[in-house]
Every structure is written in structure tokens, then in C-alpha cells.
Design an enzyme around this catalytic site. Sequence first.
Site, short mmCIF file in Angstrom:
data_model
loop_
_atom_site.label_atom_id
_atom_site.label_comp_id
_atom_site.label_asym_id
_atom_site.label_seq_id
_atom_site.Cartn_x
_atom_site.Cartn_y
_atom_site.Cartn_z
N ARG A 108 -22.19 1.97 -26.16
CA ARG A 108 -21.44 0.72 -25.44
C ARG A 108 -21.19 1.56 -24.15
O ARG A 108 -21.07 0.60 -23.16
CB ARG A 108 -20.27 0.56 -26.31
CG ARG A 108 -20.55 -0.24 -27.23
CD ARG A 108 -19.43 -0.65 -27.96
NE ARG A 108 -19.61 -1.93 -28.92
CZ ARG A 108 -18.61 -2.34 -29.79
NH1 ARG A 108 -17.42 -1.63 -29.92
NH2 ARG A 108 -18.86 -3.02 -30.50
N LYS A 150 -21.38 -8.97 -47.65
CA LYS A 150 -20.69 -10.06 -48.14
C LYS A 150 -21.50 -11.36 -47.66
O LYS A 150 -21.59 -11.81 -46.46
CB LYS A 150 -19.08 -10.03 -47.62
CG LYS A 150 -18.19 -9.12 -48.34
CD LYS A 150 -16.94 -8.58 -47.57
CE LYS A 150 -16.12 -9.86 -47.87
NZ LYS A 150 -14.85 -9.47 -47.14
N GLY A 184 -23.03 -4.85 -36.45
CA GLY A 184 -22.61 -3.54 -36.12
C GLY A 184 -23.39 -2.53 -37.00
O GLY A 184 -24.06 -1.38 -36.53
N GLY A 197 -19.19 -8.28 -34.62
CA GLY A 197 -18.58 -9.54 -34.58
C GLY A 197 -18.87 -10.44 -33.83
O GLY A 197 -18.96 -11.77 -33.90
P1 ADP Z 1 -23.44 -5.88 -40.05
O1 ADP Z 1 -22.31 -4.98 -39.63
O2 ADP Z 1 -24.83 -5.57 -39.82
O3 ADP Z 1 -23.34 -7.50 -39.71
P2 ADP Z 1 -22.43 -5.89 -42.88
O4 ADP Z 1 -21.13 -5.19 -42.42
O5 ADP Z 1 -22.41 -7.40 -43.32
O6 ADP Z 1 -23.59 -5.71 -41.87
O7 ADP Z 1 -22.79 -4.90 -44.14
C1 ADP Z 1 -23.23 -3.84 -44.04
C2 ADP Z 1 -23.08 -3.02 -45.23
O8 ADP Z 1 -23.67 -3.58 -46.51
C3 ADP Z 1 -23.40 -1.60 -45.59
O9 ADP Z 1 -22.39 -0.98 -45.54
C4 ADP Z 1 -24.48 -1.49 -46.64
O10 ADP Z 1 -24.20 -0.42 -47.44
C5 ADP Z 1 -23.89 -2.76 -47.44
N1 ADP Z 1 -24.74 -3.31 -48.34
C6 ADP Z 1 -26.16 -3.79 -48.26
N2 ADP Z 1 -26.88 -4.00 -49.31
C7 ADP Z 1 -26.01 -3.70 -50.39
C8 ADP Z 1 -25.82 -3.92 -51.90
N3 ADP Z 1 -27.13 -4.43 -52.23
N4 ADP Z 1 -24.88 -3.64 -52.54
C9 ADP Z 1 -23.81 -3.19 -51.80
N5 ADP Z 1 -23.53 -3.00 -50.57
C10 ADP Z 1 -24.61 -3.44 -49.66
MG MG Z 2 -20.45 -4.40 -40.40
#
Ligand code: ADP
Ligand code: MG
Length: 399
Positions: free
Chosen positions: A35, A201, A356, A379
Site C-alpha cells: 500500500r 462467508k 484482502g 472491502g
Molecule cells: P477475501 O479477503 O479475499 O475477500 P474472505 O475474507 O472472504 O476473502 O475469505 C478468506 C478466508 O476464507 C481465508 O482465511 C480462508 O482460510 C477461508 N476459507 C476458504 N475456504 C474455506 C473453507 N473451505 N472452509 C473454511 N474457511 C475457508
Molecule cells: Mg478477507
Amino acid sequence: MKKNIASVDVSGKKVFVRVDFNVPIEDGKITDDRRIRSALPTIKSIIDRGGKAILASHLGRPEGTGYEAEFTLAPAAKRLGELLGKPVGFPSQDAIDAASDAAVAAMNNGDVLLLENVRFHKAEKKGDAAFAAKLAHGADVYVNDAFGTCHRPEASMVAVPKSMTGKPKVVGFLVEKEVKFLSGAISAPTKPFVVVLGGAKVSDKMACIDNLLPKADHIIIGGAMAYTFLRALGKKVGSSRVEEDRIADAKKTLDLAAKLKCELHLPVDHVCNTQFSEHGDIEVFDGDIKDGYMGLDIGPKTQTKYALLIAKAKTVVWNGPMGVFEMSPFAVGTKSVARAMVDATKKGATTIVGGGDSAAAVEQMHLAEGFSHVSTGGGASLEMLEGKKFESVELLDNA
Ligand code: ADP
Ligand code: MG
């Protein structure tokens, strides 16, 4: 299009730049300075043309009741000085006290100064106008180059520019680039347009899916969110992470996808374990997952299927890892999607990573250079994919 700092005469002027130096710090050391590096073009453009760059940022989530050593921007000031090859002023533990005022007043043309964490004041989160007027330090020009914070209407993002009536308010190079890639991808994507969604989620990503369904040719789903969809289809998912209260929404989304002729792809096999750990009894299941097992990554068949879809795409947007990439046995799916996107980029596709954790995964795998764009805003990039507009950008001058 918003006006860019490059088209403002900054010589001898005080330029207030909202940057996002909210970087990960462990034991006083910055573990990822992306960043800070991303803000360099804007800062250099100002100081190389004889402007005075007054930088402001937040870091983490302090109480908002004054200085807290854990959340000081001092390491960021030091790192910025190293990257610029010149000293960066860091006058005080308070962004609006007399020492900060004096330091700003004493700046010479071409100087750079970083104010301390703006969130040491509660007024920042509240978007307080009186605080904003002080924080502006009588600046002549406002620049928003804090993409990671653009979705937050905090004082330094909104009230500061609002307090600077009649003065130029513009985007920096980073915000311009982020908005160009993210809004370009969703408003006029070159087809086939493939969206890859994963992560923890399904509830975080529902609004994004609904906005992209009418635009995308394929939506590829992995990560924990896949299990809520598989449950909606009546599949057995063992003890995988499911959001029970979102199964009905997932059903609606599946129906809508069918109606809009957007293909929504779910994993056909899964790398599973008996516990949320690298240890235990790791097994691959085709289709249904056995009781007592949880899906932690997409399986090999799914990896191949997804890679083929990505290979045919001309635009790919990715948000959310395909598995628990932090644990090496479950990082393969995320890596294979990342590699497929890098290959697609080489063949001329536009590839964008938002989110992120996804961006961190790509950095960790040393693949970031292979994408068209890796967003600096988790976000903020997700909210752009949801089709939201940001007040912090809307209020800036048009080009
Ligand atoms: P981003 O920050 O890229 O938007 P998220 O915050 O939505 O991504 O999700 C990231 C997290 O999701 C990671 O910490 C990862 O460990 C978790 N994750 C991915 N697949 C699974 C799974 N099958 N079960 C539990 N957690 C998961
Ligand atoms: Mg995340």
C-alpha cells in the site's frame, strides 16, 4: 472520470493527500508494504513539481482516545522515507496538535510529511467537520489516493474535502487505476466474462453475486461459501462450514442464475479433513462429503474444470480464496486458479484480483506481477463489485 493530481499546478502549494497506509505490522516491522509503494506515483508527482505533500492515514482500529503505541504510523513514515530516498517528516503523536501545525507551516517546496494516525481521534470515524477543518491544515489541494478506505465516509475521506470549498479536489494515481479496473470490468467487460468467488462467508459475497449475475458469463464458486450453495441443492457436505440462514438465499441465487443464463459452477470434488487443521485424516471426496469430514479446498477435478473456464475468458475478476490457503495442504486450489489467471493474462485477458485475503494469497505465491491488476482494497473492491458508489470519490472534481 475524475480529475487527476497530474493536472493540478502544485508548485509551492500545500497538498493534503489521504493515503491508505493501513499496512500489516508485526513487532514494529511492516510485513507487506504494497500500500505504501502504491502511493509513490502520487507523492512523487507532487514533490517533483515543487508541492508540499501532507499525508494522512489511519492504521488499525485504535480506541479513538489519543495516542496508542500499537497503532502508530511511525514505521510507515520510516518505510516511505526509504522508498523515496529522502526524509519524511513525522512531527507528532497527534495529527492536529500545535507541533503538527508548526511542522506543516515550516514545510519547504518538495517536502513530505506524514501526520499521525487520524483514528487516534474519535472524530475521524464520526466524520466530524470541526476535526476535519483542523486536519486539513489550510491545504490548497485535496487528493484522495486511499483506495482501501474509499468505502468509508470518515472525516479525512469526506469532511476534509468538503471543508476545502473552492479548492481543487482530485484523485491520485492509485485510486484512478483501481476505479478504472474495477468499474471497467463490471460496466463493459470484454466477453467471456468469468467471475471467481470464494472465501469464508457466503453472506459477505451475496450482494456481489447478485450484481454480477446479469453481467457475467460464468460465476465460479469455491471456498467455504460453496457449501451453502451445495446444501441448497440438497448435497451432503459433512461438517463443512454452512450458513444455515443463507440456504434460502442461495436457492434464489441459483434460480436467478438459471433465468439469466449465467452459468454458476460449484465444486464437484473436495479436499477434506476431519478437523480444521493441517493434521488429521485428509481425503478427497467426489460429490457427497462423508459425515465427520469438512471441505477445506476444491479437489483436483474442480481445479481442472475451473482452470479451463478461466483459460477461455477475456475478463476475469477474482475475490476470495478457493480454500484454506493459509494451510499448505489446502492451498492448491487457490494456487491453481491464480496460475490459470496468470496464463490468461499472458494470452491477453484482463485479470483482476480484489479481496484482502485473495490479494495476500497472490502476493504470498509471488504471482502478483502476472495479473492485470491486484487491488489494494479488500472491502472497497468488494463494494465496487457490488455496484456501490463512494461519496469519497463522487465529491471530487470531474476531469
Ligand atoms: P477475501 O479477503 O479475499 O475477500 P474472505 O475474507 O472472504 O476473502 O475469505 C478468506 C478466508 O476464507 C481465508 O482465511 C480462508 O482460510 C477461508 N476459507 C476458504 N475456504 C474455506 C473453507 N473451505 N472452509 C473454511 N474457511 C475457508
Ligand atoms: Mg478477507
